[in-house]
Design an enzyme around this catalytic site. Structure first.
Site, mmCIF file in Angstrom:
data_model
loop_
_atom_site.group_PDB
_atom_site.id
_atom_site.type_symbol
_atom_site.label_atom_id
_atom_site.label_comp_id
_atom_site.label_asym_id
_atom_site.label_seq_id
_atom_site.Cartn_x
_atom_site.Cartn_y
_atom_site.Cartn_z
ATOM 1 C CG ASN A 90 -1.686 1.238 1.443
ATOM 2 O OD1 ASN A 90 -1.808 2.055 0.517
ATOM 3 N ND2 ASN A 90 -2.240 1.423 2.640
ATOM 4 C CE LYS A 132 -0.139 3.490 4.683
ATOM 5 N NZ LYS A 132 -0.134 3.631 6.125
ATOM 6 C CG HIS A 151 -5.848 2.237 5.236
ATOM 7 N ND1 HIS A 151 -5.427 3.192 6.136
ATOM 8 C CD2 HIS A 151 -4.814 1.362 5.100
ATOM 9 C CE1 HIS A 151 -4.197 2.897 6.520
ATOM 10 N NE2 HIS A 151 -3.805 1.794 5.903
ATOM 11 C CD GLU A 201 -3.006 5.800 6.576
ATOM 12 O OE1 GLU A 201 -3.023 5.773 5.327
ATOM 13 O OE2 GLU A 201 -2.081 5.316 7.249
ATOM 14 C CD GLU A 213 -3.524 -2.121 7.437
ATOM 15 O OE1 GLU A 213 -2.453 -2.381 6.905
ATOM 16 O OE2 GLU A 213 -4.166 -1.077 7.217
ATOM 17 N N GLY A 236 2.310 2.747 10.643
ATOM 18 C CA GLY A 236 3.272 3.826 10.428
ATOM 19 C C GLY A 236 3.988 4.279 11.694
ATOM 20 C CB SER A 266 5.069 -1.194 12.095
ATOM 21 O OG SER A 266 4.709 0.173 12.213
HETATM 22 P P1 PGA Z 1 2.709 0.634 7.606
HETATM 23 O O1 PGA Z 1 1.256 0.790 6.961
HETATM 24 O O2 PGA Z 1 3.258 -0.686 7.116
HETATM 25 O O3 PGA Z 1 3.499 1.806 7.106
HETATM 26 O O4 PGA Z 1 2.524 0.633 9.084
HETATM 27 C C1 PGA Z 1 0.414 -0.304 6.757
HETATM 28 C C2 PGA Z 1 -0.895 0.184 6.168
HETATM 29 O O5 PGA Z 1 -1.363 1.240 6.590
HETATM 30 O O6 PGA Z 1 -1.487 -0.458 5.270
#
Ligand code: PGA
Length: 258
Positions: free
Chosen positions: A9, A11, A96, A98, A168, A174, A214
């Site tokens: 992903n 983003k 997601h 976000e 997640e 992140g 992460s």
């Molecule tokens: P990250 O994001 O691996 O940077 O923590 C995962 C995601 O949001 O899909």
């Protein structure tokens, strides 16, 4: 153990040239491997055609990060599931955290997006996961159950079998703070039990439940070794070709050893 699924992903990252380099780097590395693992790259909308062009010749699939809940028409700025399908995009992330946080997406909006994607033959990758407060209050299983029930359990069996779930935990996205393999396994086993109650044992076994938050080149092996972790949804680490490929190799190793 069934083959794993690893999804990158991106983003809102990369310029056109950077996107091209990243896709080519990953594709070239994948070419040297014989993989059972399914690989998906989800760049931003403007680069999807780049991804689908390369996906055809190489061993990966293209995915989007979002789509509209509506079919078509006067929804300025939106991108429909039909448009994605017409480009050869095969997967689409929905719900997601976000998008839930910054764009106020509810479980109901997510359910509508899942419906649009299924109508067009795309695989919805439906995200769920609790906030840190939920976990501290020991509410995490309840929160995830509500997300899954409201965004997915309106589907009939045949529809549900097309869906991928990504767990997640919001506190791990992140932040560099990963769920422990045991925390991931406990939640994945719980999600699978929900699916089993609703759609039966075989569907529950076949459902892909990915871990995200992460997940990186160092911890992927331990996370993927868990019985109910069927792969990963990778954010930051999917922007570095070498790390992303190491994660894919971890998925491959775990399956070969089990
Ligand atoms: P990250 O994001 O691996 O940077 O923590 C995962 C995601 O949001 O899909």
């Amino acid at each position: 153990m069934k083959p794993k699924l690893v999804i990158g992903n991106w983003k809102m990252n990369e310029t056109f040239d950077e996107a091209q380099d990243l896709i080519i780097n990953i594709a070239e590395s994948l070419e040297k491997l014989t993989l059972e693992t399914e690989v998906v790259m989800c760049p931003p909308f403007p680069y999807l055609e780049l991804a689908t062009d390369h996906a055809e010749e190489n061993d990966f699939h293209a995915g989007a990060q979002n789509c509209s809940e509506y079919e078509k028409g006067a929804y300025t700025g939106e991108v429909s599931a039909k448009m994605l399908a017409s480009l050869g995009v095969e997967f689409c992330i929905v719900g997601h955290s976000e998008r839930r946080k910054y764009f106020n997406e509810s479980n109901q909006t997510i359910a509508a997006k899942v419906d649009r994607l299924l109508e067009e033959g795309l695989v919805p990758v439906v995200c769920c996961g609790e906030q840190l407060e939920d976990r501290k209050a020991d509410n995490h299983f309840k929160v995830v159950e509500k997300q899954i029930t409201e965004s997915l359990f309106h589907l009939n069996q045949e529809q549900f079998e097309q869906v991928v779930i990504a767990y997640e935990p919001v506190w791990a996205i992140g932040t560099g703070e990963t769920a422990t393999p045991q925390q991931a396994e406990d939640m994945h086993a719980f999600i699978r039990s929900l699916v089993e109650k609703k759609y039966g044992t075989e569907t529950a076994y076949n459902t892909y439940i990915l871990y995200g938050g992460s997940c990186n080149a160092k911890n992927a092996l331990d996370l993927f070794a868990q019985a109910d972790v069927d792969g990963g949804l990778i954010g930051g680490a999917s922007l570095k070709a070498e790390d992303f490929v190491t994660i894919i190799e971890a998925a491959e190793t775990v399956v070969k050893e089990n």
